[in-house]
Design a protein around this motif. Structure first.
Motif, short mmCIF file in Angstrom:
data_model
loop_
_atom_site.label_atom_id
_atom_site.label_comp_id
_atom_site.label_asym_id
_atom_site.label_seq_id
_atom_site.Cartn_x
_atom_site.Cartn_y
_atom_site.Cartn_z
N SER A 180 -36.54 -39.59 -50.14
CA SER A 180 -35.31 -39.71 -50.69
C SER A 180 -34.16 -39.41 -49.67
O SER A 180 -34.55 -38.74 -48.45
CB SER A 180 -34.96 -38.92 -51.81
N GLY A 181 -33.00 -39.39 -49.79
CA GLY A 181 -31.94 -39.18 -48.85
C GLY A 181 -31.22 -37.67 -49.10
O GLY A 181 -31.92 -36.83 -49.89
N GLY A 182 -30.18 -37.50 -48.82
CA GLY A 182 -29.47 -36.27 -49.09
C GLY A 182 -29.95 -35.11 -48.62
O GLY A 182 -30.73 -34.91 -47.51
N SER A 183 -29.90 -33.99 -49.09
CA SER A 183 -30.24 -32.69 -48.71
C SER A 183 -31.67 -32.27 -48.78
O SER A 183 -32.19 -31.29 -47.81
CB SER A 183 -29.64 -31.63 -49.75
N LEU A 184 -32.44 -33.22 -49.21
CA LEU A 184 -33.98 -32.79 -49.45
C LEU A 184 -34.59 -33.01 -48.04
O LEU A 184 -35.46 -32.35 -48.07
CB LEU A 184 -34.61 -34.06 -50.41
N ASP A 220 -34.43 -44.89 -52.12
CA ASP A 220 -33.18 -45.63 -52.02
C ASP A 220 -32.66 -45.72 -50.61
O ASP A 220 -32.96 -44.85 -49.59
CB ASP A 220 -32.35 -45.10 -52.98
N ARG A 235 -28.67 -46.77 -48.45
CA ARG A 235 -27.23 -47.29 -48.79
C ARG A 235 -27.16 -48.52 -47.72
O ARG A 235 -27.58 -48.61 -46.67
CB ARG A 235 -26.44 -46.02 -48.10
N GLY A 289 -34.65 -36.23 -54.77
CA GLY A 289 -33.59 -35.25 -54.98
C GLY A 289 -32.83 -35.35 -56.07
O GLY A 289 -33.34 -36.44 -56.93
N ILE A 290 -31.73 -34.75 -56.37
CA ILE A 290 -31.02 -34.88 -57.74
C ILE A 290 -29.89 -34.53 -57.33
O ILE A 290 -29.28 -33.61 -56.69
CB ILE A 290 -31.74 -33.86 -58.94
N GLY A 291 -28.74 -35.63 -57.93
CA GLY A 291 -27.37 -35.30 -57.57
C GLY A 291 -26.81 -34.23 -58.73
O GLY A 291 -27.51 -34.26 -59.76
N PRO A 292 -25.78 -33.73 -58.38
CA PRO A 292 -25.14 -32.78 -59.45
C PRO A 292 -24.79 -33.72 -60.97
O PRO A 292 -24.84 -32.95 -61.86
CB PRO A 292 -23.71 -32.61 -58.89
N ALA A 331 -32.55 -41.06 -56.67
CA ALA A 331 -32.46 -42.34 -55.80
C ALA A 331 -31.03 -42.71 -55.74
O ALA A 331 -30.27 -41.81 -55.75
CB ALA A 331 -33.57 -43.25 -56.36
N SER A 332 -30.70 -43.88 -56.25
CA SER A 332 -29.22 -44.45 -56.47
C SER A 332 -29.20 -44.98 -57.83
O SER A 332 -28.58 -45.79 -58.18
CB SER A 332 -29.12 -45.44 -55.28
N LYS A 377 -20.89 -42.75 -56.53
CA LYS A 377 -20.88 -41.97 -55.02
C LYS A 377 -20.73 -42.84 -53.98
O LYS A 377 -21.93 -43.62 -53.94
CB LYS A 377 -22.07 -40.87 -55.06
N ARG A 406 -25.81 -50.01 -52.54
CA ARG A 406 -26.94 -49.40 -52.27
C ARG A 406 -27.93 -50.17 -52.92
O ARG A 406 -27.72 -51.07 -53.55
CB ARG A 406 -26.96 -47.78 -52.87
N LYS A 441 -26.70 -27.20 -57.56
CA LYS A 441 -27.77 -28.08 -58.39
C LYS A 441 -27.96 -27.25 -59.63
O LYS A 441 -28.72 -27.74 -60.57
CB LYS A 441 -28.97 -28.45 -57.63
O1 LIG Z 1 -27.08 -40.50 -52.71
C1 LIG Z 1 -28.11 -39.75 -52.83
O2 LIG Z 1 -28.20 -38.59 -53.63
C2 LIG Z 1 -29.41 -37.95 -53.90
C3 LIG Z 1 -29.06 -36.54 -54.14
O3 LIG Z 1 -28.56 -36.15 -52.67
P1 LIG Z 1 -28.19 -34.66 -52.41
O4 LIG Z 1 -27.38 -34.65 -51.03
O5 LIG Z 1 -27.28 -34.05 -53.62
O6 LIG Z 1 -29.37 -34.00 -52.52
C4 LIG Z 1 -30.45 -38.49 -53.09
O7 LIG Z 1 -31.73 -37.85 -53.68
C5 LIG Z 1 -30.61 -39.74 -52.90
O8 LIG Z 1 -31.53 -40.39 -52.18
C6 LIG Z 1 -29.36 -40.00 -52.17
O9 LIG Z 1 -29.17 -41.54 -51.60
#
Ligand SMILES: O=C1O[C@H](COP(=O)(O)O)[C@@H](O)[C@H](O)[C@H]1O
Length: 439
Positions: A196-200, A227, A229, A306-309, A314-315, A338, A343, A366
């Protein structure tokens, strides 16, 4: 009651293969912070071998980790000096582990690497996480309610691990991924990992360090994305770019096995292109597949989520139409709430087809969404993370204490607050109606 027992006996054969969170890799202070849960659908059981038993009252939980006490007191480092464990049905024996932490990348021949790692694997393919003491999970009782999953044909298993900080999470994730990689390579010659992307991605840092760096057979890895972008791959918003900087540039995976997504076009074209290339890889048997409702889906060895707030994974964002997609492997998103707006994403069905799915959730931002995922029911689609229930795989959560700070873990065993619901009764209800009077 009988139904409960059936479900719990099943806990004795946890099928997560050797995630191997053994304390050799966890420093003494780390072992204080680890809490392991095994969940089967809505059952959560917690184990701690040092107490010589595996069923816990709320009081026991409070002594295990302050997060488990009703008041969510601040963390007391001395509250649990023994660490906790998740173990298999057989007695876990501490085994010798070769010390190779200072071995440089590439110095260990593949055959030796394999041997070393095999020595780290659990017996009988059963997860055995131990601090050297023994435990037996065959007669567990339910500890509480786990999430609010949606029923599917085959119940999946899940585990939740809680740590003090990102460094502990990263070490545990590295050991878990290494174990899954060894198992996949041993059985099919390769390992398919979806990022995944983001903080993970930050939590993957320990994987790119010894001993994992030297031990993993990187040349057998194939990397994908859950996912992406629609931006150039050199853009700071690109999930590929993020992974390259934080992780991929530090490990020797062959370039042609890093399956970047072409995102030069619009989301529709990019999604079709990604699905096409995945299907081609499936034809070449690089990617395994599985059949769900007579449709083929890729069976990745491991998907990291990961999981967004807002609960997105994913997207796939809450209440979006693509949440219901059950044919395509990849969908375009053109108005992401977001940024960036365009995406592409693997579908829920695709994610649930994986052999293993691992959530990595870090940080106080989170905490609220995690509480919703574990403790509040939502309508299907409203909280995408709740829809992750691998069809024939397992689910694990690696969480730091900040992310877990709003969970009322100590109350999970209170049936008034978290009513126990036995999913197996759904399957048996048709045949058990007549039996009710005789029991
Ligand atoms: O946009 C996305 O957000 C999720 C969560 O990212 P985070 O930075 O809040 O941990 C991410 O899992 C996803 O891959 C990404 O495209």
């Amino acid at each position: 009651m009988a139904l409960t027992r059936v479900a719990l006996v099943a806990l004795g054969s946890i099928s997560i293969p050797s995630s191997d969170l053994r304390p050799q890799a966890l420093s003494k202070s780390n072992t204080k912070s680890l809490i392991g849960f095994n969940c089967r659908r809505n059952l959560v059981t917690l184990y701690q071998p040092s107490l010589k038993r595996s069923v816990f009252s709320d009081g026991d939980l409070a002594s295990l980790h302050p997060l488990c006490s009703a008041g969510n007191a601040s963390v007391d480092e001395n509250s649990n000096s023994s660490g906790s464990t998740v173990s298999g049905a057989k007695e876990t024996k501490r085994r010798g582990r070769s010390k190779k932490t200072d071995v440089q990348k590439g110095e260990i021949p593949v055959a030796r690497r394999k041997k070393n790692l095999e020595a780290d694997q659990s017996e009988n393919g059963v997860l055995q996480v131990s601090d050297g003491e023994t435990d037996n999970v065959s007669n567990e009782k339910p500890f509480g309610v786990h999430m609010f999953p949606y029923p599917s044909a085959v119940p999946s298993q899940s585990s939740l691990f809680l740590f003090d900080n990102i460094s502990d999470v990263s070490n545990a994730v590295a050991k878990h991924v290494t174990g899954l990689s060894v198992q996949a390579i041993r059985s099919q010659g390769s390992f398919t990992l979806v990022l995944s992307g983001g903080s993970l991605v930050k939590a993957l840092s320990a994987l790119a360090e010894n001993p994992h760096l030297s031990n993993i057979e990187w040349e057998k890895w194939h990397v994908f994305w859950v996912d992406e972008r629609v931006v150039p791959i050199s853009h700071q918003d690109s999930n590929y770019n993020n992974a390259k900087e934080e992780f991929l540039s530090r490990v020797p995976i062959p370039d042609d096995q890093v399956h970047t997504i072409s995102t030069w076009d619009d989301a529709n074209t990019a999604a079709q292109g990604y699905e096409h290339s995945l299907r081609e890889l499936a034809k070449k048997k690089i990617l395994a597949t599985t059949t769900i409702s007579r449709r083929k889906f890729p069976r990745f060895d491991l998907i990291l989520l990961g999981i967004g707030p807002d609960g997105h994974i994913a997207s796939l964002f809450p209440n979006s139409a693509v949440m219901a997609e059950n044919k395509r492997w990849v969908v375009p998103i053109t108005k992401s709430p977001k940024p960036p707006p365009q995406r592409i994403s693997l579908t829920v069905q695709c994610i649930n087809s994986a052999a293993h799915v691992m959530f990595i959730v870090l940080g106080a931002s989170k905490a609220e969404v995690l509480q919703r995922v574990f403790e509040r029911p939502a309508l299907p689609g409203a909280l995408p993370a709740q829809m992750v229930q691998p069809n024939e795989g397992d689910l694990s959560w690696f969480i730091d204490k900040d992310a877990a700070s709003k969970l009322a873990i100590a109350s999970w065993s209170d049936p008034k607050k978290f009513p126990f619901f036995d999913w197996s009764s759904l399957n048996q209800s048709k045949t058990s109606i007549g039996k009710a009077t005789s029991s």
